[in-house]
Structures are given as C-alpha cells and as structure tokens.
Design an enzyme around this catalytic site. Sequence first.
Site, PDB file in Angstrom:
ATOM      1  N   ASP A   8       0.885  -1.034  -0.151  1.00 41.14           N
ATOM      2  CA  ASP A   8       0.046  -0.031   0.080  1.00 41.14           C
ATOM      3  C   ASP A   8       0.709   1.238   0.033  1.00 41.14           C
ATOM      4  OD1 ASP A   8      -2.016  -1.817   0.211  1.00 41.14           O
ATOM      5  OD2 ASP A   8      -2.599  -1.376   2.312  1.00 41.14           O
ATOM      6  N   ASP A 130     -13.225  -3.213  -0.688  1.00 38.25           N
ATOM      7  CA  ASP A 130     -13.190  -3.167   0.717  1.00 38.25           C
ATOM      8  C   ASP A 130     -14.463  -3.045   1.348  1.00 38.25           C
ATOM      9  OD1 ASP A 130     -10.482  -2.264   0.239  1.00 38.25           O
ATOM     10  OD2 ASP A 130     -10.792  -0.328  -0.244  1.00 38.25           O
TER      11      ASP A 130
END
Length: 151
Positions: A8, A130
């Site tokens: 990330d 998500d």
Amino acid sequence: MQLFPAIDLRGGQVVRLTQGDYDRMTVYGQDPCAQARSFVAAGAKNLHVVDLDGARAGRSVNMAVLQHICRETTLAVDFGGGIHTDGDIEQVFAAGAAMACVGSLAVTDVPRVRGWLQRYGGDRIILGADVKDERVCIHGWKTVTDTTVYQ
C-alpha cells in the site's frame, strides 16, 4: 492457490492502514521497489499495489512508483487506487501493470467497468472490495455503501 503480497502506497512510502483509517497508519518502509524486490527474493510471482493517495484523490498519484516496480522486478503487478477513466486504466497498463484493480467504480459506474472487462478481458481486470461491517466501502474507505458482500 496464488499468493499476492501487497504494498500500500501513501506519500511514496510502504504503509498499512488499520481498517482503512488514514489516521491509523503504520509505515513499513521508504522504498516500495526494495520491498517488491524482497518479495521476489522470497519467491513471489505476483504483487498487489494499492495507491492509497490515488484512492483518496480520485486519480492515480503513485504512477511513477508503479512504473519503477514493473521495470525493476519480474512480478506480475496488479494496481489499484484512483482508476476512474479510460485514460487512467490505459496509464496503468502502459506503466507495466499486468492487471488493474477497480473498486469504487465497480459500484458507481458499472457500464464503464463492463466495458473494460470486454476490452481488456477478465484476466486483466480485478474487482476489489473494501468491506466494513459486511458493507462495501468506496472512495478510499470514506463512503460505506448499501451494497453488501452478499449482493
């Protein structure tokens, strides 16, 4: 089974958010390419890269990092975060990504994503979700939708 380690990106750094909370971020390294090379050394063939800055801004921000990782490693990279336009997805593939991961757009613009699936194929487009409390979150975890993981 294929394993995809993940990087990330935020501010060009390797980070991890706790449940998508930008205020609960841990920095794991300053050099994403070095992290990617360590995954190669460990035997990885694939890599999932998330542009958290891009997800938040609504446009890809860390394209140079993606390009560097793709040039400097043998990893099949899937890249997501801030992909919203035809130009965005073309830029992701031009940077060397093997796959593009779209999340928010898969909820907000289904016809566009269907078009990309037809144009690039299901092996190059990943639908990412998500999830918080069984609800799909979009726009970098900022918006919890009414869409559940079961729909």
